[in-house]
Design a protein around this motif. Structure first.
Motif, PDB file in Angstrom:
ATOM      1  N   GLY A 271     -11.854   1.900   1.528  1.00 47.04           N
ATOM      2  CA  GLY A 271     -10.855   1.159   2.309  1.00 47.04           C
ATOM      3  C   GLY A 271     -10.914  -0.326   2.020  1.00 47.04           C
ATOM      4  O   GLY A 271      -9.871  -0.996   1.897  1.00 47.04           O
ATOM      5  N   ASP A 272     -12.133  -0.855   1.884  1.00 42.46           N
ATOM      6  CA  ASP A 272     -12.286  -2.266   1.512  1.00 42.46           C
ATOM      7  C   ASP A 272     -11.710  -2.535   0.122  1.00 42.46           C
ATOM      8  O   ASP A 272     -11.066  -3.557  -0.116  1.00 42.46           O
ATOM      9  CB  ASP A 272     -13.763  -2.669   1.543  1.00 42.46           C
ATOM     10  N   GLU A 273     -11.946  -1.579  -0.801  1.00 41.42           N
ATOM     11  CA  GLU A 273     -11.379  -1.722  -2.145  1.00 41.42           C
ATOM     12  C   GLU A 273      -9.854  -1.737  -2.088  1.00 41.42           C
ATOM     13  O   GLU A 273      -9.197  -2.468  -2.836  1.00 41.42           O
ATOM     14  CB  GLU A 273     -11.852  -0.570  -3.035  1.00 41.42           C
ATOM     15  N   ALA A 274      -9.283  -0.937  -1.192  1.00 38.09           N
ATOM     16  CA  ALA A 274      -7.828  -0.900  -1.040  1.00 38.09           C
ATOM     17  C   ALA A 274      -7.298  -2.243  -0.541  1.00 38.09           C
ATOM     18  O   ALA A 274      -6.250  -2.725  -0.999  1.00 38.09           O
ATOM     19  CB  ALA A 274      -7.430   0.222  -0.080  1.00 38.09           C
ATOM     20  N   LEU A 275      -8.034  -2.854   0.378  1.00 42.43           N
ATOM     21  CA  LEU A 275      -7.621  -4.174   0.881  1.00 42.43           C
ATOM     22  C   LEU A 275      -7.693  -5.221  -0.230  1.00 42.43           C
ATOM     23  O   LEU A 275      -6.807  -6.077  -0.344  1.00 42.43           O
ATOM     24  CB  LEU A 275      -8.520  -4.583   2.050  1.00 42.43           C
ATOM     25  N   ILE A 276      -8.733  -5.147  -1.044  1.00 42.87           N
ATOM     26  CA  ILE A 276      -8.879  -6.088  -2.161  1.00 42.87           C
ATOM     27  C   ILE A 276      -7.753  -5.878  -3.165  1.00 42.87           C
ATOM     28  O   ILE A 276      -7.175  -6.838  -3.690  1.00 42.87           O
ATOM     29  CB  ILE A 276     -10.257  -5.909  -2.828  1.00 42.87           C
ATOM     30  N   SER A 277      -7.419  -4.615  -3.443  1.00 44.60           N
ATOM     31  CA  SER A 277      -6.324  -4.315  -4.373  1.00 44.60           C
ATOM     32  C   SER A 277      -4.993  -4.801  -3.821  1.00 44.60           C
ATOM     33  O   SER A 277      -4.163  -5.347  -4.563  1.00 44.60           O
ATOM     34  CB  SER A 277      -6.259  -2.801  -4.631  1.00 44.60           C
ATOM     35  N   ALA A 278      -4.781  -4.605  -2.516  1.00 47.01           N
ATOM     36  CA  ALA A 278      -3.548  -5.082  -1.889  1.00 47.01           C
ATOM     37  C   ALA A 278      -3.443  -6.600  -1.996  1.00 47.01           C
ATOM     38  O   ALA A 278      -2.368  -7.146  -2.298  1.00 47.01           O
ATOM     39  CB  ALA A 278      -3.509  -4.652  -0.426  1.00 47.01           C
ATOM     40  N   THR A 321       7.477  -4.200  -7.412  1.00 50.91           N
ATOM     41  CA  THR A 321       7.199  -4.056  -8.847  1.00 50.91           C
ATOM     42  C   THR A 321       5.700  -3.994  -9.106  1.00 50.91           C
ATOM     43  O   THR A 321       5.209  -3.123  -9.831  1.00 50.91           O
ATOM     44  CB  THR A 321       7.815  -5.235  -9.625  1.00 50.91           C
ATOM     45  N   GLN A 322       4.946  -4.942  -8.501  1.00 53.92           N
ATOM     46  CA  GLN A 322       3.494  -4.966  -8.691  1.00 53.92           C
ATOM     47  C   GLN A 322       2.834  -3.740  -8.062  1.00 53.92           C
ATOM     48  O   GLN A 322       1.848  -3.207  -8.596  1.00 53.92           O
ATOM     49  CB  GLN A 322       2.906  -6.243  -8.096  1.00 53.92           C
ATOM     50  N   LEU A 323       3.383  -3.286  -6.952  1.00 51.67           N
ATOM     51  CA  LEU A 323       2.856  -2.098  -6.277  1.00 51.67           C
ATOM     52  C   LEU A 323       3.023  -0.873  -7.171  1.00 51.67           C
ATOM     53  O   LEU A 323       2.099  -0.043  -7.312  1.00 51.67           O
ATOM     54  CB  LEU A 323       3.595  -1.900  -4.949  1.00 51.67           C
ATOM     55  N   ASN A 324       4.185  -0.747  -7.795  1.00 49.99           N
ATOM     56  CA  ASN A 324       4.440   0.377  -8.693  1.00 49.99           C
ATOM     57  C   ASN A 324       3.495   0.338  -9.905  1.00 49.99           C
ATOM     58  O   ASN A 324       2.978   1.374 -10.346  1.00 49.99           O
ATOM     59  CB  ASN A 324       5.893   0.353  -9.151  1.00 49.99           C
ATOM     60  N   LYS A 325       3.257  -0.870 -10.438  1.00 52.72           N
ATOM     61  CA  LYS A 325       2.337  -1.010 -11.569  1.00 52.72           C
ATOM     62  C   LYS A 325       0.940  -0.538 -11.187  1.00 52.72           C
ATOM     63  O   LYS A 325       0.260   0.136 -11.966  1.00 52.72           O
ATOM     64  CB  LYS A 325       2.282  -2.467 -12.031  1.00 52.72           C
ATOM     65  N   PHE A 326       0.517  -0.904  -9.981  1.00 53.45           N
ATOM     66  CA  PHE A 326      -0.819  -0.496  -9.529  1.00 53.45           C
ATOM     67  C   PHE A 326      -0.897   1.017  -9.380  1.00 53.45           C
ATOM     68  O   PHE A 326      -1.857   1.648  -9.837  1.00 53.45           O
ATOM     69  CB  PHE A 326      -1.142  -1.175  -8.196  1.00 53.45           C
ATOM     70  N   ASN A 327       0.109   1.613  -8.740  1.00 57.52           N
ATOM     71  CA  ASN A 327       0.068   3.050  -8.461  1.00 57.52           C
ATOM     72  C   ASN A 327       0.175   3.906  -9.725  1.00 57.52           C
ATOM     73  O   ASN A 327      -0.299   5.044  -9.749  1.00 57.52           O
ATOM     74  CB  ASN A 327       1.182   3.428  -7.487  1.00 57.52           C
ATOM     75  N   THR A 328       0.812   3.384 -10.756  1.00 58.26           N
ATOM     76  CA  THR A 328       0.952   4.147 -12.005  1.00 58.26           C
ATOM     77  C   THR A 328      -0.147   3.827 -13.019  1.00 58.26           C
ATOM     78  O   THR A 328      -0.178   4.413 -14.096  1.00 58.26           O
ATOM     79  CB  THR A 328       2.327   3.861 -12.655  1.00 58.26           C
ATOM     80  N   SER A 329      -1.038   2.891 -12.666  1.00 54.94           N
ATOM     81  CA  SER A 329      -2.089   2.484 -13.603  1.00 54.94           C
ATOM     82  C   SER A 329      -3.257   3.463 -13.639  1.00 54.94           C
ATOM     83  O   SER A 329      -4.050   3.454 -14.576  1.00 54.94           O
ATOM     84  CB  SER A 329      -2.615   1.093 -13.240  1.00 54.94           C
ATOM     85  N   GLY A 330      -3.376   4.299 -12.603  1.00 57.77           N
ATOM     86  CA  GLY A 330      -4.498   5.230 -12.535  1.00 57.77           C
ATOM     87  C   GLY A 330      -5.824   4.557 -12.221  1.00 57.77           C
ATOM     88  O   GLY A 330      -6.897   5.125 -12.461  1.00 57.77           O
ATOM     89  N   ARG A 331      -5.780   3.335 -11.691  1.00 58.13           N
ATOM     90  CA  ARG A 331      -6.997   2.581 -11.409  1.00 58.13           C
ATOM     91  C   ARG A 331      -7.771   3.145 -10.225  1.00 58.13           C
ATOM     92  O   ARG A 331      -8.973   2.937 -10.119  1.00 58.13           O
ATOM     93  CB  ARG A 331      -6.659   1.113 -11.138  1.00 58.13           C
ATOM     94  N   SER A 332      -7.078   3.814  -9.309  1.00 56.05           N
ATOM     95  CA  SER A 332      -7.761   4.254  -8.084  1.00 56.05           C
ATOM     96  C   SER A 332      -7.363   5.687  -7.742  1.00 56.05           C
ATOM     97  O   SER A 332      -6.371   6.228  -8.257  1.00 56.05           O
ATOM     98  CB  SER A 332      -7.400   3.320  -6.921  1.00 56.05           C
ATOM     99  N   TYR A 334      -6.378   6.615  -4.818  1.00 59.59           N
ATOM    100  CA  TYR A 334      -5.401   6.575  -3.737  1.00 59.59           C
ATOM    101  C   TYR A 334      -4.146   5.838  -4.216  1.00 59.59           C
ATOM    102  O   TYR A 334      -4.150   5.129  -5.215  1.00 59.59           O
ATOM    103  CB  TYR A 334      -5.981   5.853  -2.515  1.00 59.59           C
ATOM    104  N   GLN A 335      -3.076   6.007  -3.464  1.00 55.40           N
ATOM    105  CA  GLN A 335      -1.817   5.293  -3.713  1.00 55.40           C
ATOM    106  C   GLN A 335      -1.605   4.295  -2.583  1.00 55.40           C
ATOM    107  O   GLN A 335      -1.936   4.569  -1.423  1.00 55.40           O
ATOM    108  CB  GLN A 335      -0.637   6.274  -3.757  1.00 55.40           C
ATOM    109  N   LEU A 336      -1.078   3.142  -2.927  1.00 56.10           N
ATOM    110  CA  LEU A 336      -0.776   2.129  -1.915  1.00 56.10           C
ATOM    111  C   LEU A 336       0.722   2.077  -1.649  1.00 56.10           C
ATOM    112  O   LEU A 336       1.540   2.269  -2.558  1.00 56.10           O
ATOM    113  CB  LEU A 336      -1.249   0.744  -2.370  1.00 56.10           C
ATOM    114  N   SER A 337       1.047   1.822  -0.391  1.00 53.91           N
ATOM    115  CA  SER A 337       2.440   1.652   0.008  1.00 53.91           C
ATOM    116  C   SER A 337       2.502   0.510   1.018  1.00 53.91           C
ATOM    117  O   SER A 337       1.591   0.364   1.847  1.00 53.91           O
ATOM    118  CB  SER A 337       2.970   2.950   0.632  1.00 53.91           C
ATOM    119  N   PHE A 338       3.547  -0.303   0.934  1.00 59.11           N
ATOM    120  CA  PHE A 338       3.698  -1.446   1.833  1.00 59.11           C
ATOM    121  C   PHE A 338       4.937  -1.281   2.705  1.00 59.11           C
ATOM    122  O   PHE A 338       5.984  -0.811   2.236  1.00 59.11           O
ATOM    123  CB  PHE A 338       3.875  -2.755   1.050  1.00 59.11           C
TER     124      PHE A 338
END
Length: 375
Positions: A271-278, A321-332, A334-338
């Motif tokens: 969860g902390d990693e998700a906040l840092i990614s956001a 746009t940046q959110l989509n790049k993150f979610n399609t990068s396979g870095r994590s 989980y998926q983020l949504s705002f």
């Protein structure tokens, strides 16, 4: 200035630096490059205070080893003089840009004069063209020795240029009052440059480092330790200033959708990693001259100068746009949504109303998403 006054001045400098070294212990545990540089500057300045004191004690004396002490301490003081100035430039860049990649790009060549000047000190041991001692072991500053004082001012001037360039291109808070470091040094070094026999330079460096540390503490009080965005305390300070001046601004409130499910499914460390990614997504999405704030928990706010809704819509688009790049990068895993809410402040309406409008708009979007997820 007599010897007793010199000893007192440099002893005060050493005492200040010891206190500073102890006080900055917790900060140094972050192990950031800038903190390491700051520690090195404290250490070198402490050595310089002691070395300069010894050089004055040995100056014009004939006791056993006096000449050796005078030569070594004089050389050491000159070397630290130029080295601390160069390290200060690196420190300023790291504090502002926080990018180690810039050091190799810019500061390898900037270090060439330091290497050249340090080499000159080695040659001076034999040739005495920078400073020398007569038959009575009395110190004499040679004309070429003034180059080392000039180099200090050139390096300090360079650091001012770096700071000016940074703040010209950025809306970051001015937590780094560079003149708190520079003014004591300029005054002390100028006095010592003009009149040999007084000792103010290194004590003034100690005071400058103390002022720099105080500014760092001020910065830490306004930075969220997890995301490295500004915190709510700083946003309140900014909004109070905006309200007083009547500046037109826009705000974008961002909330992470279904954040609790990330914590429940993957644990709080993820969860902390998700906040840092956001925070990283928000930092990349915001306009250059704007501030990003961790408002509370998983909520963030971007404050920017804006006159029209279209400017806020562009930020929203950039976020998606940046959110989509993150979610399609396979870095994590989980998926983020705002969920996003926008509002304009025209300089006359109430700040609380401005924040409430953002909050209401954001929750309207969040409510629609939660309704769809349970349908």
């Amino acid at each position: 200035m007599n010897l007793q006054s010199i000893i007192v001045a440099n002893s005060i400098g050493i005492a200040v630096l010891i206190i500073l070294q102890i006080s900055s212990y917790l900060v140094r545990q972050r192990k950031k490059p800038s903190d390491r540089i700051f520690t090195v500057m404290i250490t070198l300045t402490s050595i310089a205070c002691a070395s300069e004191t010894l050089s004055f004690i040995a100056d014009g004396r004939s006791f056993v080893g006096a000449h050796v002490i005078a030569v070594i301490t004089g050389t050491l003081t000159y070397a630290i003089n130029v080295s601390v100035s160069y390290l200060w430039c690196i420190y300023v860049d790291l504090r502002l840009y926080k990018e180690k990649s810039r050091l190799k790009k810019y500061y390898s060549w900037l270090g060439l004069p330091t290497v050249f000047l340090l080499g000159g000190l080695v040659l001076n041991l034999k040739l005495g063209f920078l400073f020398s001692f007569d038959e009575n072991n009395v110190y004499h500053r040679e004309p070429l020795g003034y180059i080392y004082f000039v180099s200090v001012f050139l390096y300090l001037g360079f650091s001012v240029c770096v700071r000016y360039r940074y703040y010209k291109d950025s809306a970051k808070a001015r937590f780094f009052p560079i003149w708190m470091f520079l003014l004591p040094i300029i005054i002390g070094t100028t006095a010592q440059f003009l009149v040999y026999g007084i000792s103010l330079a290194w004590c003034s460096v100690a005071l400058g480092l103390l002022g720099t540390y105080m500014s760092l503490q001020n910065e830490l009080s306004y930075i969220d330790p997890l995301t490295q965005l500004y915190n709510r305390n700083y946003m309140d300070h900014v909004l109070a200033d905006i309200s007083r001046k009547g500046t037109h601004i826009g705000g974008v409130m961002i909330d992470i959708d279904f954040f609790k499910s990330i914590n429940d499914m993957y644990g709080h460390s993820v969860g902390d990693e998700a906040l840092i990614s956001a925070a990283e997504i928000i930092r990349k999405s915001k306009p250059a001259k704007s501030i990003a704030v961790r408002f509370a928990g998983d909520e963030f706010i971007i404050i920017t100068k804006a006159e029209h809704e279209l400017e806020l819509m562009n930020i929203d688009k950039s976020l998606r746009t940046q959110l989509n790049k993150f979610n399609t990068s396979g870095r994590s895993e989980y998926q983020l949504s705002f969920s996003v809410g926008k509002a304009l402040f025209n300089g006359t309406n109430n700040i609380d109303s401005f924040l409430n409008e953002m909050d209401d708009n954001m929750y309207s979007e969040k409510k629609r998403k939660h309704c769809r997820s349970t349908a």
